[in-house]
Structures are given as structure tokens and as C-alpha cells.
Write a protein that holds these residues in place. Structure first.
Motif, PDB file in Angstrom:
ATOM      1  N   LEU A  50       0.825  -1.206   0.000  1.00  7.86           N
ATOM      2  CA  LEU A  50       0.000   0.000   0.000  1.00  7.86           C
ATOM      3  C   LEU A  50       0.860   1.256   0.000  1.00  7.86           C
ATOM      4  O   LEU A  50       0.480   2.278  -0.572  1.00  7.86           O
ATOM      5  CB  LEU A  50      -0.934  -0.009   1.210  1.00  7.86           C
ATOM      6  CG  LEU A  50      -2.009  -1.110   1.222  1.00  7.86           C
ATOM      7  CD1 LEU A  50      -2.793  -1.094   2.524  1.00  7.86           C
ATOM      8  CD2 LEU A  50      -2.943  -0.952   0.033  1.00  7.86           C
ATOM      9  N   GLY A  51       2.037   1.175   0.623  1.00  7.44           N
ATOM     10  CA  GLY A  51       2.963   2.302   0.576  1.00  7.44           C
ATOM     11  C   GLY A  51       3.439   2.572  -0.837  1.00  7.44           C
ATOM     12  O   GLY A  51       3.597   3.730  -1.254  1.00  7.44           O
ATOM     13  N   TYR A 378      -3.089   3.531   2.731  1.00 11.56           N
ATOM     14  CA  TYR A 378      -1.936   3.216   3.583  1.00 11.56           C
ATOM     15  C   TYR A 378      -2.174   3.707   5.007  1.00 11.56           C
ATOM     16  O   TYR A 378      -1.960   2.981   5.978  1.00 11.56           O
ATOM     17  CB  TYR A 378      -0.681   3.860   2.987  1.00 11.56           C
ATOM     18  CG  TYR A 378       0.550   3.755   3.863  1.00 11.56           C
ATOM     19  CD1 TYR A 378       1.328   2.609   3.853  1.00 11.56           C
ATOM     20  CD2 TYR A 378       0.923   4.806   4.697  1.00 11.56           C
ATOM     21  CE1 TYR A 378       2.454   2.504   4.657  1.00 11.56           C
ATOM     22  CE2 TYR A 378       2.048   4.721   5.495  1.00 11.56           C
ATOM     23  CZ  TYR A 378       2.806   3.569   5.479  1.00 11.56           C
ATOM     24  OH  TYR A 378       3.927   3.474   6.280  1.00 11.56           O
TER      25      TYR A 378
END
Length: 417
Positions: A50-51, A378
């Protein structure tokens, strides 16, 4: 005198938004699979995946400046052809990447780099389409026509979650990790190539033809927008902020949330999200028609109030582990996000005149999306993991809604009377 674009060109422009949403929705819906394939085993893999999504979104404002300049200087059609060509190359390259099992951590680095290329290429994609539809539609039907881009983009999201669900359900975990994950990205590359061919038949925007005829094309669209349209940029940013967080937290983050916090399987989570995509497709044109009749401002105010009140309860329902409650939560969140996207499409574009419209629109929308779209899944996952508070994603939506509500209350109505 306003000369609308042919229905064929409008249809091609609206439908072509499926590519952008297919790819970026695919990445989020497939996040748990990609985490294992590119970043290896371990609890931190999903957060890193997600980062990477958030980092790629930071490239969107740069792409917005680049493609917005082309759209305002060379024409909307030229910009849309170039952006989808780059998207095709990025998706095809992603489908051919080596995995973590083959080359180790370098696989994750390559994936993130290609996400950055994708983020850059879509910087002016959706906003370019919205500007094109606004400029080519009859004034009294702008809400409906512009909202078709949102509806069509959700078709891309629906296609992404459908392909993901079928891929996950039809093969074993070893096959999925070995080669099956590539299938959805090959489908996306083929889809993007088809869109490029269709876009090559589009007419140029009559608004751009007017600027050429009257010689009013700005020499530097970015400088022109910053000098003359700061208020429009701020208002479009606020509208896009609400649209981004309701969509990316309220829809595309939901499968990961249902799997991690709601204790549902990947397959069930993806099928629930497929149903939610259908809700968005149904809600979007209806909201677009409503905005043509009652105006953009009342619709935005009501949607902001709903987004401030409902999401926390919906995330609590989805975390219960009950399939029925998860279904209710996903449907309500999808309806809110679809409504905001429908009105937001036309309302943001109407904040700018024709000269410099693509740049101003792309800059404000992509800056909002980079902050409240790419980054928020995130942050939402991080908050849930660190605090254990499953309503945290809903609280994020509510906070943004309350912040932008005063802007909506003070803004002037832009719908033609």
C-alpha cells in the motif's frame, strides 16, 4: 455558438476511463496477492504494498502538469492519445515482471517504479476526459455527460475486481503466486491498447478549436492557471478531496479491510466489492441528472453531510465478520462515493474557463488525489493495525467531509440555468 461533439466521440471519451480505474483498482483489490508475490511473506508486506501505491500517486501532479500543458497547448485529443499509450506500456511491463521468489527485494522495487510511471501517465487522464466531455456536451446535460466518465471508470473497477476474483478463485495459491497474478495485468494492457485505437477516431474539442480560432491559447498553461484561477483551483481541490477519500477509502481499500479486519476471505471480499461497483454504476448517472436539475452546490452539500455521518458506522458493520452487515456497509459507502464522483466530475471542470482548463483541473484534482486518494489506504491500514480501532477509516472520511463542507456552502452555483 456552442457546437456539441458527436455522440460517438463522447462515448469513446467516457468509456476510455475504464483503463485508469482498472489498473489502479486492480492494484488495490489485488494488494494482498501482490504483497506475497513481490515483497515476500510477513505481516509488513501488505503495508509496504500500500505504501508503493501511495508513492506512485505522488507522481500524478507531475503528470498533470506535463499532460495538462499538452492538452491546453496541443489539444485534448492529442493529450489523451499520448497518456493511454504510456499506460499501455506500463501495464504490459508490469505483467512481465520477475517476482520476489525469482530476484528477491528487487522485484518490489521494479513494481513500485512501474507504478510511478503509471501514476505519471494518468496525471491528466481522467481530468482530460472530464474536460473533453464538459466542452462537448449540451449545457443542460453537462452533469449527466460528465458523470458518464465516473460511471465508465467504475466499469473499469468492476472489471478489475471481477478479473481478480475469478483469477483468485480459479487456481491454487502456488499457481497464483507463480504465474496467475500476471493474467489481470495482461488483460489491462490489452484493454489500454484497444482504448488507444478507439481514441484515434475522436474529434477535437470544440472549445480548443475556439481558442485556436481566436488565438487565446495560453503560452504557459500552468502560469496562466496559477495567475488567474487560484480560487477555482482551491474549490476544485476541495471537491476532489472529498471525491478521493470517499472512493479510495470507501471503495478500493474495502477489500483489504474486509480481509484483515473483517476476517473474510479474499474471494468473498472481492465479490462484495464487485457488487459495490454495480451500486456505483447505478448511482452515478442518477446523481448526474439530479445535479443538472437542482444544481451542483445542493448535491455536494448533501453528499458532504452524508459522508460526515455514515462511514464510521459502515466500517464498524464491515468489521463485525457478518456477510450481511459487510454487504450493507460496502453498498452505503459505494453509493456515497459514486454520488460525490458524479457531481464532482462536472463541478470541478466548471470552476475553470476554457483557457487553461485542463491544467487547472488536472493540477487541483491530482494534488487532492495524491493526498486524499493514494495516501489514505496506507494511512487507514496503519491506523487500524496500530490502534485496533476499526472505525478509523470512517473517521478519516468524516474529518475530510467536515473540512470541505464550508467550501461547498460558500461556493457559487456553476450549473447553467
Amino acid at each position: 455558438m456552442h457546437r456539441p461533439i458527436s455522440r460517438g466521440s463522447l462515448a469513446v471519451a467516457a468509456f476510455s476511463t475504464v483503463v485508469e480505474w482498472y489498473d489502479f483498482t486492480l492494484y488495490l483489490y489485488f494488494a494482498t496477492v501482490l504483497a506475497r508475490v513481490f515483497f515476500g511473506p510477513g505481516e509488513a508486506s501488505l503495508l509496504v504494498t500500500l505504501g508503493g501505491f501511495a508513492i506512485a500517486y505522488l507522481m500524478r501532479p507531475l503528470g498533470a502538469i506535463f499532460f495538462g500543458h499538452i492538452g491546453d497547448r496541443k489539444g485534448r485529443r492529442h493529450m489523451l492519445l499520448l497518456s493511454v499509450a504510456l499506460m499501455t506500456a506500463a501495464m504490459l511491463s508490469t505483467a512481465m515482471l520477475p517476482t520476489y521468489a525469482q530476484i528477491g527485494p528487487a522485484a518490489g522495487v521494479l513494481l513500485v517504479l512501474l507504478r510511478c510511471v503509471m501514476g505519471f501517465s494518468v496525471g491528466g487522464e481522467y481530468t482530460g476526459v472530464v474536460a473533453y466531455l464538459l466542452e462537448g456536451a449540451e449545457p443542460h446535460r453537462r452533469g449527466l455527460i460528465a458523470s458518464s466518465a465516473s460511471a465508465a471508470s467504475e466499469v473499469g473497477a468492476l472489471l478489475a475486481v471481477g478479473v481478480s476474483a475469478l483469477t483468485v478463485a480459479s487456481m491454487s495459491e502456488p499457481d497464483l503466486a507463480s504465474w496467475g497474478w500476471r493474467i489481470p495485468f495482461f488483460v489491462g494492457a490489452a484493454l489500454a491498447g484497444t482504448v488507444w485505437i478507439a481514441r484515434s477516431t475522436m474529434e477535437e474539442s470544440p472549445e480548443f478549436h475556439r481558442q485556436v480560432r481566436e488565438q487565446t491559447i495560453p503560452e504557459s498553461p500552468l502560469r496562466h492557471s496559477l495567475a488567474n484561477h487560484r480560487g477555482g483551483i482551491a474549490r476544485a481541490f476541495a471537491i476532489s478531496a472529498l471525491g478521493s477519500i470517499t472512493y479510495y477509502v470507501g471503495i478500493t481499500y474495502v477489500p483489504a479491510f474486509l480481509t484483515s479486519a473483517g476476517s473474510l476471505t479474499e474471494s468473498v471480499s472481492l465479490w462484495l466489492s464487485t457488487a459495490a461497483a454495480v451500486v456505483v454504476i447505478l448511482v452515478t448517472p442518477l446523481t448526474g441528472i439530479l445535479s443538472d436539475r437542482v444544481g451542483r452546490k445542493p448535491a455536494l452539500v448533501v453528499l458532504a453531510l452524508g459522508s460526515a455521518v455514515l462511514p464510521m458506522t459502515m466500517f464498524a458493520l464491515m468489521a463485525s465478520g457478518s456477510h450481511d452487515q459487510a454487504l450493507i456497509g460496502t453498498f452505503v459507502l459505494a453509493a456515497l462515493a459514486g454520488g460525490v464522483s458524479a457531481v464532482g466530475a462536472v463541478a470541478t471542470a466548471e470552476q475553470f474557463p476554457g483557457e487553461g482548463r485542463v491544467t487547472g483541473l488536472a493540477l487541483s484534482a491530482t494534488m487532492a488525489t495524491a493526498i486524499f486518494g493514494g495516501l489514505t489506504p496506507y494511512v487507514a491500514q496503519l491506523l487500524v493495525e496500530r490502534t485496533g480501532w476499526t472505525m478509523a477509516p470512517g473517521a478519516m472520511i468524516a474529518l475530510v467531509s467536515l473540512c470541505v463542507l464550508p467550501v461547498f456552502l460558500l461556493m457559487k452555483e456553476t450549473a447553467p440555468r
